[in-house]
Design a protein around this motif. Structure first.
Motif, short mmCIF file in Angstrom:
data_model
loop_
_atom_site.label_atom_id
_atom_site.label_comp_id
_atom_site.label_asym_id
_atom_site.label_seq_id
_atom_site.Cartn_x
_atom_site.Cartn_y
_atom_site.Cartn_z
N PRO A 108 0.81 -1.23 0.00
CA PRO A 108 0.00 0.00 0.00
C PRO A 108 0.84 1.27 0.00
CG PRO A 108 0.18 -0.84 2.23
CD PRO A 108 0.91 -1.83 1.34
N ALA A 156 -2.88 6.92 8.52
CA ALA A 156 -2.09 7.35 7.36
C ALA A 156 -1.92 8.87 7.33
CB ALA A 156 -2.76 6.89 6.06
N ARG A 206 -3.60 2.04 2.15
CA ARG A 206 -3.20 1.18 3.27
C ARG A 206 -4.43 0.52 3.89
NH1 ARG A 206 -0.20 4.16 8.04
NH2 ARG A 206 1.46 4.21 6.49
N ARG A 207 -5.46 1.34 4.14
CA ARG A 207 -6.68 0.81 4.75
C ARG A 207 -7.88 1.46 4.09
NH1 ARG A 207 -6.62 1.18 11.19
NH2 ARG A 207 -8.23 -0.39 10.98
N ASP A 245 -5.24 6.33 3.71
CA ASP A 245 -6.40 5.61 4.21
C ASP A 245 -7.65 6.19 3.54
OD1 ASP A 245 -4.96 3.99 5.91
OD2 ASP A 245 -5.38 5.17 7.71
N ASP A 279 0.73 5.46 1.55
CA ASP A 279 0.36 6.03 2.85
C ASP A 279 -0.95 6.82 2.75
OD1 ASP A 279 0.57 6.51 5.53
OD2 ASP A 279 2.05 8.13 5.35
#
Length: 240
Positions: free
Chosen positions: A33, A105, A64-65, A37, A35
């Motif tokens: 991923p 992030a 990332r998420r 979110d 950085d």
């Protein structure tokens, strides 16, 4: 209209007092991923977020998420994203702020249910992010055409809510601004109010002149701004 708007606000306030939010972790982590979110909220009337999540997970740069808030919409079984579920709709601003507590992030990509994304969205937003705090692009709408195709400008934002979701923003700026408004009277104007504060404080932003996001057409429930616009816009001014 005014009476119904007040009733909607009271219903949200009552639902928040009774709320027991539920969290569910992602079924699998994201590979390689960047950085970023993603904060993605779906409200009643908006379509399932899974196609948009697939867009993001198969893009040239993957977040990332992905944190999804189902606000008053029953969630599907396990999915490749962290899920927050409210049984009753509590508001987009409150749901976003709750998702924010799980994010770590540097950058946040803010999207809503009913959107679809180009596979290049995150890559091109990050490429335009040097020296700015917010990056956005025009959004293709099947009814309204092209929306959000102008830079953030305080004077224009004072009269027209032309900028909404579909932006990449630094986490430190969101923290400095205190997140999104949770006022139920301002349902649907959370992003407009944030953009006004960004422009008023002269935070640098960048407009990517490329359509990287499009919207499907939701059929949302009536909002206070639809029913009692004079009161709602007076409240917007008081929040600045």
């Amino acid at each position: 209209g005014r009476t119904l708007a007040a009733r909607l606000v009271q219903q949200v306030a009552a639902a928040r007092r009774r709320a027991t939010p539920s969290w569910r972790a992602a079924a699998r982590p994201v590979a390689d991923p960047v950085d970023v979110d993603v904060l993605l909220v779906r409200r009643p009337g908006e379509v399932d977020p899974d196609p948009l999540v697939d867009d993001l997970l198969t893009g040239t740069a993957r977040p990332r998420r992905i944190l999804v808030g189902e606000d008053g919409v029953r969630p599907a079984p396990a999915r490749p994203y962290d899920l927050l579920w409210h049984e009753a709709p509590l508001g987009r601003g409150l749901t976003r702020n709750t998702l924010l507590t799980r994010s770590t992030a540097e950058w946040l990509l803010i999207l809503d249910g009913g959107m679809r994304a180009s596979r290049f969205l995150i890559e091109r937003f990050l490429a335009a992010a040097d020296g700015v705090d917010v990056v956005h692009c025009p959004v293709a709408d099947p009814v309204e055409g092209l929306v959000g195709a102008l830079p953030a400008e305080e004077r224009r934002l004072g009269t027209i809510p032309y900028l909404g979701s579909g932006y990449l923003i630094r986490r430190r700026l969101i923290d400095a601004l205190g997140g999104w408004t949770e006022d139920p009277l301002l349902d649907g104007l959370e992003d407009h109010l944030l953009w006004r504060r960004i422009a008023a404080a002269d935070h640098p932003s960048a407009l990517v002149q490329q359509i990287l996001i499009r919207r499907t057409r939701p059929d949302p429930a009536p909002r206070p701004v639809d029913l009692d616009p004079h009161r709602v816009w007076a409240q917007v001014v008081s929040h600045l």
